[in-house]
Design an enzyme around this catalytic site. Structure first.
Site, PDB file in Angstrom:
ATOM      1  N   ASP A   9      26.667  34.393  10.603  1.00 49.05           N
ATOM      2  CA  ASP A   9      25.798  35.719  10.289  1.00 49.05           C
ATOM      3  C   ASP A   9      25.262  35.850   9.165  1.00 49.05           C
ATOM      4  O   ASP A   9      25.563  35.367   8.196  1.00 49.05           O
ATOM      5  CB  ASP A   9      27.136  37.119  10.285  1.00 49.05           C
ATOM      6  CG  ASP A   9      26.381  38.316  10.528  1.00 49.05           C
ATOM      7  OD1 ASP A   9      26.529  38.636  11.723  1.00 49.05           O
ATOM      8  OD2 ASP A   9      25.853  38.888   9.578  1.00 49.05           O
ATOM      9  N   SER A  16       7.268  44.514  12.365  1.00 48.46           N
ATOM     10  CA  SER A  16       6.884  45.020  13.721  1.00 48.46           C
ATOM     11  C   SER A  16       5.745  46.209  13.553  1.00 48.46           C
ATOM     12  O   SER A  16       5.620  46.933  12.491  1.00 48.46           O
ATOM     13  CB  SER A  16       8.027  45.715  14.394  1.00 48.46           C
ATOM     14  OG  SER A  16       7.877  46.326  15.386  1.00 48.46           O
ATOM     15  N   TYR A  25      14.658  51.653  14.266  1.00 44.91           N
ATOM     16  CA  TYR A  25      14.264  50.355  14.259  1.00 44.91           C
ATOM     17  C   TYR A  25      13.043  50.144  13.594  1.00 44.91           C
ATOM     18  O   TYR A  25      13.151  49.312  12.458  1.00 44.91           O
ATOM     19  CB  TYR A  25      13.932  49.954  15.594  1.00 44.91           C
ATOM     20  CG  TYR A  25      13.303  48.800  15.887  1.00 44.91           C
ATOM     21  CD1 TYR A  25      14.070  47.669  15.788  1.00 44.91           C
ATOM     22  CD2 TYR A  25      12.073  48.530  16.418  1.00 44.91           C
ATOM     23  CE1 TYR A  25      13.268  46.243  15.908  1.00 44.91           C
ATOM     24  CE2 TYR A  25      11.218  47.385  16.451  1.00 44.91           C
ATOM     25  CZ  TYR A  25      11.836  46.191  16.040  1.00 44.91           C
ATOM     26  OH  TYR A  25      11.163  44.772  16.057  1.00 44.91           O
ATOM     27  N   LYS A  46      12.674  48.332   9.555  1.00 46.10           N
ATOM     28  CA  LYS A  46      11.510  46.973   9.376  1.00 46.10           C
ATOM     29  C   LYS A  46      10.896  47.357   7.969  1.00 46.10           C
ATOM     30  O   LYS A  46      10.510  46.488   7.192  1.00 46.10           O
ATOM     31  CB  LYS A  46      10.727  46.650  10.579  1.00 46.10           C
ATOM     32  CG  LYS A  46      11.418  46.137  11.718  1.00 46.10           C
ATOM     33  CD  LYS A  46      11.813  44.731  11.479  1.00 46.10           C
ATOM     34  CE  LYS A  46      12.419  44.007  12.675  1.00 46.10           C
ATOM     35  NZ  LYS A  46      12.541  42.553  12.392  1.00 46.10           N
TER      36      LYS A  46
HETATM   37  N1  UFG Z   1       7.750  50.335  30.258  1.00 47.01           N
HETATM   38  C1  UFG Z   1       7.574  50.967  31.432  1.00 47.01           C
HETATM   39  N2  UFG Z   1       8.587  50.601  32.120  1.00 47.01           N
HETATM   40  C2  UFG Z   1       9.480  49.660  31.895  1.00 47.01           C
HETATM   41  C3  UFG Z   1       9.654  49.374  30.472  1.00 47.01           C
HETATM   42  C4  UFG Z   1       8.665  49.433  29.758  1.00 47.01           C
HETATM   43  O1  UFG Z   1       6.772  51.431  31.850  1.00 47.01           O
HETATM   44  O2  UFG Z   1      10.619  49.439  32.662  1.00 47.01           O
HETATM   45  C5  UFG Z   1       6.336  50.489  29.357  1.00 47.01           C
HETATM   46  C6  UFG Z   1       6.723  51.219  28.017  1.00 47.01           C
HETATM   47  O3  UFG Z   1       6.759  52.627  28.094  1.00 47.01           O
HETATM   48  C7  UFG Z   1       5.502  50.728  27.105  1.00 47.01           C
HETATM   49  C8  UFG Z   1       5.408  49.368  27.700  1.00 47.01           C
HETATM   50  O4  UFG Z   1       5.743  49.355  29.053  1.00 47.01           O
HETATM   51  O5  UFG Z   1       4.587  51.651  27.307  1.00 47.01           O
HETATM   52  C9  UFG Z   1       5.845  48.139  26.760  1.00 47.01           C
HETATM   53  O6  UFG Z   1       7.487  48.248  26.859  1.00 47.01           O
HETATM   54  P1  UFG Z   1       8.266  47.376  26.192  1.00 47.01           P
HETATM   55  O7  UFG Z   1       9.507  47.780  26.181  1.00 47.01           O
HETATM   56  O8  UFG Z   1       7.960  46.098  26.598  1.00 47.01           O
HETATM   57  O9  UFG Z   1       7.958  47.119  24.626  1.00 47.01           O
HETATM   58  P2  UFG Z   1       7.624  48.257  23.545  1.00 47.01           P
HETATM   59  O10 UFG Z   1       5.947  48.542  23.425  1.00 47.01           O
HETATM   60  O11 UFG Z   1       8.428  49.452  23.531  1.00 47.01           O
HETATM   61  O12 UFG Z   1       7.702  47.405  22.096  1.00 47.01           O
HETATM   62  C10 UFG Z   1       8.314  48.139  21.097  1.00 47.01           C
HETATM   63  C11 UFG Z   1       7.412  47.791  19.862  1.00 47.01           C
HETATM   64  C12 UFG Z   1       7.597  46.631  19.338  1.00 47.01           C
HETATM   65  C13 UFG Z   1       9.080  46.182  19.058  1.00 47.01           C
HETATM   66  C14 UFG Z   1       9.856  46.328  20.518  1.00 47.01           C
HETATM   67  C15 UFG Z   1      11.178  46.001  20.292  1.00 47.01           C
HETATM   68  O13 UFG Z   1       5.924  47.893  20.244  1.00 47.01           O
HETATM   69  O14 UFG Z   1       6.981  46.433  18.079  1.00 47.01           O
HETATM   70  O15 UFG Z   1       9.701  47.764  21.014  1.00 47.01           O
HETATM   71  O16 UFG Z   1      11.788  45.975  21.545  1.00 47.01           O
HETATM   72  F1  UFG Z   1       9.187  45.240  18.659  1.00 47.01           F
END
Ligand code: UFG
Length: 330
Positions: free
Chosen positions: A51, A117, A141, A145
């Site tokens: 860890d 991030s 989260y 960071k």
């Molecule tokens: N989304 C959907 N349906 C889903 C999953 C995601 O529509 O089933 C959309 C989300 O609403 C978002 C986009 O797809 O608009 C991307 O979603 P992700 O979950 O793939 O990633 P995020 O943009 O939420 O990522 C965020 C931050 C990062 C961070 C990450 C941590 O932008 O900086 O979360 O998991 F590191």
């Protein structure tokens, strides 16, 4: 140079370990395997199941392996969970990181590369996003960071720590040879979930929000290839030779893709139809996040090799096809 890669068995860390090895460095991996995969790290690399907050063990490893630089990828990264269980996030992402930094400083290791991030910025109308933008995270989260970034600044001034904090946008894709890739449990990221919908492993993909003030009403994100991210970590080594230097870089392609565009690109790459369901917004999702990464380009000579989201998706698809169950298929 001997480099300790904390979280080196995780998604981005494991790709970086590969590149370090290919570039002639000596990576040593520390990972507690809570989210990391032992199979993601080749057997010829020293591996410690440990860890990052275990001060005594980390101190021993730093000495034994004669570590000169530490890269830190190990964080909990489920934004939604960080809202419902913030203790876990402050404990792992902040407190344990502090222990790691203490072990480093006490053992004279003063070079550090930190996975930050775009979540540190929160919501913004100023797009594309520059490093100088106000940082106002909207979830624990992102806050953890940012707290680490602030801690690093103070440590740099007080103790001469040299560090680079990379603010990733949306990491995606897989190694070119298809041998390592994204394997989260649970998976929450868009691209792997769209693959699962395309292949029938899940019924459909829910589009979280279709009423955003974006061209097609769905969220815009900046998907950047994990190997492109990794290259920046090595490109910064020279700058870190300067004692006490503080560096912050956005890492993204600068090209936004909407959720609908990602689904279309998956259909184009896979030749499969993706069943979709329009759903309500997911709490905490900013409408649009995409990077201005010109600082990394200018100062590190960083260039993205994967500038098209279709190419990023194609690399992820190759991994997904050969490993539909992730590393369990090894
Ligand atoms: N989304 C959907 N349906 C889903 C999953 C995601 O529509 O089933 C959309 C989300 O609403 C978002 C986009 O797809 O608009 C991307 O979603 P992700 O979950 O793939 O990633 P995020 O943009 O939420 O990522 C965020 C931050 C990062 C961070 C990450 C941590 O932008 O900086 O979360 O998991 F590191």
């Amino acid at each position: 140079m001997n480099v300790l890669v904390v979280g080196g068995a995780g998604y981005i860390g494991s790709h970086c370990v590969r590149q370090l090895q290919q570039a002639g460095y000596h990576p040593v991996v520390l990972d507690n395997l809570v989210f990391g995969h032992r199979e993601a790290v080749s057997d010829d690399i020293p591996f410690y199941d440990c860890d990052l907050g275990d001060y005594d063990s980390v101190a021993q490893i730093l000495k034994r392996e004669k570590i000169e630089l530490v890269m830190h990828f190990a964080a909990f990264a489920y934004v939604g969970e960080s809202v419902t269980d913030p203790r876990k996030y402050y404990e792992n992402n902040f407190v344990a990181t502090l222990r790691l930094l203490e072990a480093m400083l006490d053992n004279g290791v003063k070079k550090f590369v930190f996975s930050s991030s775009c979540a540190t910025y929160g919501e913004t109308d100023t797009l594309p996003m520059l490093e100088s933008l106000t940082q106002a995270p909207i979830n624990p989260y992102g806050q953890t960071k940012l707290d680490v970034e602030n801690c690093l600044k103070a440590f740099s001034k007080a103790y001469g720590l040299s560090f680079a904090a990379f603010r990733y946008f949306n990491a995606a894709g897989a190694a070119e040879d298809g041998s390592i890739g994204e394997d989260h449990n649970p998976e929450t990221h868009l691209i792997p979930l769209v693959f699962d919908a395309a292949t029938g492993r899940r019924e459909n993909i829910k589009i979280f929000g279709t009423d955003y003030s974006t061209p097609d009403g769905t969220c815009l994100r900046d998907y950047v290839h994990v190997d492109d991210l990794s290259r920046a970590h090595i490109a910064v080594f020279e700058q870190l030779e300067t004692p006490g230097i503080e560096l912050f870089y956005n890492l993204g392609t600068g090209t936004p893709s909407s959720v609908r565009e990602i689904i279309d690109a998956v259909e184009a790459v896979t030749g499969l139809k993706v069943p979709i369901v329009e759903a309500s917004r997911r709490a905490g999702d900013p409408p649009a996040l995409y990077a201005d990464s010109s600082k990394a380009q200018r100062e590190l000579g960083w260039e993205v090799k994967y500038s098209s989201v279709q190419d990023i998706i194609a690399s992820a698809w190759a991994w997904h096809q050969s490993h539909p169950n992730g590393f369990d298929d090894n």
